[in-house]
Design an enzyme around this catalytic site. Structure first.
Site, PDB file in Angstrom:
ATOM      1  N   LYS A  54       0.839  -1.205   0.000  1.00 47.23           N
ATOM      2  CA  LYS A  54       0.000   0.000   0.000  1.00 47.23           C
ATOM      3  C   LYS A  54       0.873   1.254   0.000  1.00 47.23           C
ATOM      4  O   LYS A  54       0.631   2.205  -0.752  1.00 47.23           O
ATOM      5  CB  LYS A  54      -0.937   0.000   1.216  1.00 47.23           C
ATOM      6  CG  LYS A  54      -2.087  -0.981   1.060  1.00 47.23           C
ATOM      7  CD  LYS A  54      -2.877  -1.206   2.347  1.00 47.23           C
ATOM      8  CE  LYS A  54      -3.937  -2.300   2.111  1.00 47.23           C
ATOM      9  NZ  LYS A  54      -4.681  -2.679   3.317  1.00 47.23           N
ATOM     10  N   GLN A  98      -4.604  -1.527   9.491  1.00 47.14           N
ATOM     11  CA  GLN A  98      -4.620  -2.857   8.885  1.00 47.14           C
ATOM     12  C   GLN A  98      -5.237  -3.877   9.842  1.00 47.14           C
ATOM     13  O   GLN A  98      -4.899  -3.925  11.024  1.00 47.14           O
ATOM     14  CB  GLN A  98      -3.176  -3.255   8.508  1.00 47.14           C
ATOM     15  CG  GLN A  98      -3.048  -4.545   7.735  1.00 47.14           C
ATOM     16  CD  GLN A  98      -3.652  -4.481   6.335  1.00 47.14           C
ATOM     17  OE1 GLN A  98      -3.712  -3.429   5.706  1.00 47.14           O
ATOM     18  NE2 GLN A  98      -4.121  -5.614   5.844  1.00 47.14           N
ATOM     19  N   ASP A 121     -10.910   3.249   4.010  1.00 50.09           N
ATOM     20  CA  ASP A 121     -11.218   1.817   3.933  1.00 50.09           C
ATOM     21  C   ASP A 121     -12.729   1.591   3.788  1.00 50.09           C
ATOM     22  O   ASP A 121     -13.166   0.500   3.419  1.00 50.09           O
ATOM     23  CB  ASP A 121     -10.769   1.132   5.234  1.00 50.09           C
ATOM     24  CG  ASP A 121      -9.641   0.136   5.010  1.00 50.09           C
ATOM     25  OD1 ASP A 121      -9.495  -0.341   3.877  1.00 50.09           O
ATOM     26  OD2 ASP A 121      -8.930  -0.164   5.994  1.00 50.09           O
TER      27      ASP A 121
HETATM   28  N1  GUN Z   1      -7.183  -6.759   6.041  1.00 53.62           N
HETATM   29  C1  GUN Z   1      -7.546  -7.473   4.949  1.00 53.62           C
HETATM   30  N2  GUN Z   1      -8.097  -6.673   4.018  1.00 53.62           N
HETATM   31  C2  GUN Z   1      -8.067  -5.427   4.520  1.00 53.62           C
HETATM   32  C3  GUN Z   1      -8.483  -4.157   4.033  1.00 53.62           C
HETATM   33  O1  GUN Z   1      -9.010  -4.009   2.913  1.00 53.62           O
HETATM   34  N3  GUN Z   1      -8.269  -3.110   4.833  1.00 53.62           N
HETATM   35  C4  GUN Z   1      -7.717  -3.245   6.066  1.00 53.62           C
HETATM   36  N4  GUN Z   1      -7.572  -2.160   6.794  1.00 53.62           N
HETATM   37  N5  GUN Z   1      -7.321  -4.381   6.560  1.00 53.62           N
HETATM   38  C5  GUN Z   1      -7.502  -5.468   5.788  1.00 53.62           C
END
Ligand code: GUN
Length: 295
Positions: A54, A98, A121
């Site tokens: 990311k 995350q 998100d």
């Molecule tokens: N863990 C798995 N997929 C995601 C996501 O799209 N966003 C976040 N913050 N954590 C995740």
């Protein structure tokens, strides 16, 4: 007949190119650089890879990004205090914590604490509610990525039977809701099935478009789909494979070899949904930065 393989990397690259132009314009015309803060708690290896990807993707298209690494034993209060600080920080337009989080931290409390205006998100109940009533601000990145994959592959969802396998808050529930909306790129008839569904293969065989997000390696087999189905595989599962160089390999929730024999189109793993998730995160971050110009 072999299926068309939907190239998520290529579609993601196309959207990122468009975004890059928008970012340049935001910088030159308005002096605004979209900013993203990514918070990682602990050392989950998969999360470490996601977070690194990311940050790299953000950097590559000109989004300012900062990473906050917190120890696995971090108390909940400390994470909440960091979120409060990021909520106030004018150079940060998007905050991503995350998931999953360590056991001592209440995930719901954390997601609720991120200001809805910075919730790139799309996990805050306010943003999920807005999505449900058809007034979205930020849409969750993976479901949004799935929708864009369909659009860019010229797969019309209107009136089609979409079957979603899996009912998580991150993918199954929101993607079902998005494709159900009375809106462009949606208008589908949607069925959601899950671990408790009776005769699940009888349901999946009805799908014109099948979205697999159940988190079980190669769960969807060839006998579970009809000819001509379009398959979007959201799964990312690492399985043992003694013949692979590392002794493991990534597979999706779909048995690719079998299902691609019958499908009209299918996404691979890796290289399908994954690149789209990150792209839609960047998209949301740019939208958030643009929103600040509205005053
Ligand atoms: N863990 C798995 N997929 C995601 C996501 O799209 N966003 C976040 N913050 N954590 C995740």
């Amino acid at each position: 007949m072999a299926a068309k393989v939907i190239d998520g990397k290529q579609i993601a690259a196309q959207i990122r190119e468009e975004l890059q132009k928008e970012i340049e314009e935001l910088k030159s015309k308005h002096g605004v650089t979209p900013g993203l803060a990514v918070v990682l708690v602990g050392e989950n290896p998969a999360s470490q890879v996601y977070v690194r990807n990311k940050n790299t993707a953000a950097h590559d298209i000109g989004v300012y990004s900062e990473q906050h690494n917190l120890d696995a034993s971090t108390p909940e209060e400390e994470l909440l205090a960091l979120i409060d600080k990021l909520n106030q920080d004018p150079k940060i337009h998007g905050i991503l914590v995350q998931l999953p989080l360590p056991d001592q931290i209440d995930e719901k409390k954390v997601l609720n604490r991120i200001h809805p205006d910075k919730d790139v998100d799309g996990f805050h109940p306010m943003n999920l509610g807005r999505m449900m009533v058809g007034e979205p601000m930020f849409l969750p990145c993976t479901p949004y990525g799935v929708q864009k994959l369909l659009v860019y592959s010229n797969v019309d969802t209107e009136g089609k039977h979409v079957v979603v396998v899996g009912r998580s808050n991150i993918v199954g529930k929101p993607v079902a809701n998005m494709l159900l909306q009375k809106a462009k790129d949606a208008n589908a008839t949607v069925t959601v099935c899950h671990s408790r569904t009776k005769d699940l293969p009888a349901v999946t065989r009805q799908a014109d478009i099948l979205i697999a997000a159940i988190g079980v390696p190669e769960f969807v087999t060839g006998d579970m789909v009809k000819d001509g189905v379009v398959v979007i595989d959201v799964g990312v599962n690492r399985i043992e494979d003694p013949s692979a160089p590392k002794g493991t390999r990534l597979v999706g929730d779909v048995k690719f070899d079998e299902v691609s024999e019958k499908a009209a189109a299918i996404t691979p793993v890796p290289g399908g949904v994954g690149p789209m998730t990150i792209t839609m995160l960047l998209y949301n971050t740019v939208q958030s930065a643009k929103n600040t110009l509205k005053g």
